[in-house]
Write an enzyme that holds these catalytic residues in place. Sequence first.
Site, PDB file in Angstrom:
ATOM      1  N   HIS A 135       0.838  -1.196   0.000  1.00 58.97           N
ATOM      2  CA  HIS A 135       0.000   0.000   0.000  1.00 58.97           C
ATOM      3  C   HIS A 135       0.873   1.247   0.000  1.00 58.97           C
ATOM      4  O   HIS A 135       2.079   1.177   0.235  1.00 58.97           O
ATOM      5  CB  HIS A 135      -0.921   0.041   1.225  1.00 58.97           C
ATOM      6  CG  HIS A 135      -2.174  -0.748   1.059  1.00 58.97           C
ATOM      7  ND1 HIS A 135      -2.255  -2.079   1.393  1.00 58.97           N
ATOM      8  CD2 HIS A 135      -3.397  -0.408   0.584  1.00 58.97           C
ATOM      9  CE1 HIS A 135      -3.485  -2.523   1.139  1.00 58.97           C
ATOM     10  NE2 HIS A 135      -4.197  -1.521   0.648  1.00 58.97           N
ATOM     11  N   LYS A 139      -0.618   4.816   4.589  1.00 59.24           N
ATOM     12  CA  LYS A 139      -1.507   3.882   5.293  1.00 59.24           C
ATOM     13  C   LYS A 139      -0.989   3.647   6.704  1.00 59.24           C
ATOM     14  O   LYS A 139       0.197   3.353   6.898  1.00 59.24           O
ATOM     15  CB  LYS A 139      -1.611   2.563   4.521  1.00 59.24           C
ATOM     16  CG  LYS A 139      -2.644   1.615   5.123  1.00 59.24           C
ATOM     17  CD  LYS A 139      -3.023   0.518   4.162  1.00 59.24           C
ATOM     18  CE  LYS A 139      -4.065  -0.424   4.765  1.00 59.24           C
ATOM     19  NZ  LYS A 139      -5.314   0.284   5.098  1.00 59.24           N
TER      20      LYS A 139
END
Length: 240
Positions: A135, A139
């Site tokens: 990600h 995040k």
Amino acid sequence: MKIALIGYGKMGHEIEKIALQRGHEIVCTIDLNETGKFDSPEFRSAEAAIEFTSPESALQNYRRAFAANVPVVSGTTGWLEHLNEIKAACENEGQTFFYASNFSLGVNIFYALSNYLAKVMSQFSDYDVRMEETHHIHKLDAPSGTAITLAEGILENLGRKETWSLNKAGNENELEIKVFREGEVPGIHTVVYESEADSIRITHDAKSRKGFALGAVLAAEFTKGKKGFLGMKDMLNLHP
């Protein structure tokens, strides 16, 4: 529908765009340091609130929305140790809450595919299994909620793994989830089965936030007239 947005960052703006395209009205947006808006007539008029914030603020956001009797659709991950409180509010107080670790239609098809593959692979002990997720660097939680949902499905259907572990498997009963944080990656999840002879990989690679945002708006539409704790399996009927 009249929709409120809790969290007005990149995801909030993408959700707003799709909600307006689908004919909905955004009656209230609540971002950081704007919690007073939970008490506003605009927020209380919402037929659903879509929440994408942080693990630290999510639970209090849900409580405030419930106090205003506004149904909540949430895609925030990293707060699930409080899940029983939310389920109890739905059961005992008549609240409505729709939760998904990932609202993408493709990801939920991927869940079903992974669960089926795990059932098949339970017959072939020569294959070990691991997971990888990547990600963007912003995040806050690791592994992702999507990765945890995938892992739970594998544990339930494979049989020879008992728990998952982050970045290093301590023993053969653990399912390793390798986590990477790179650039602005929306989300890549891979399940790998490997033997001495070969390997089998299935991957979901999100191209943008659009799929997540569309799914969240569809979930808000799905909550209309419903009570209780809801999820993607209720809306899509892809897996039992």
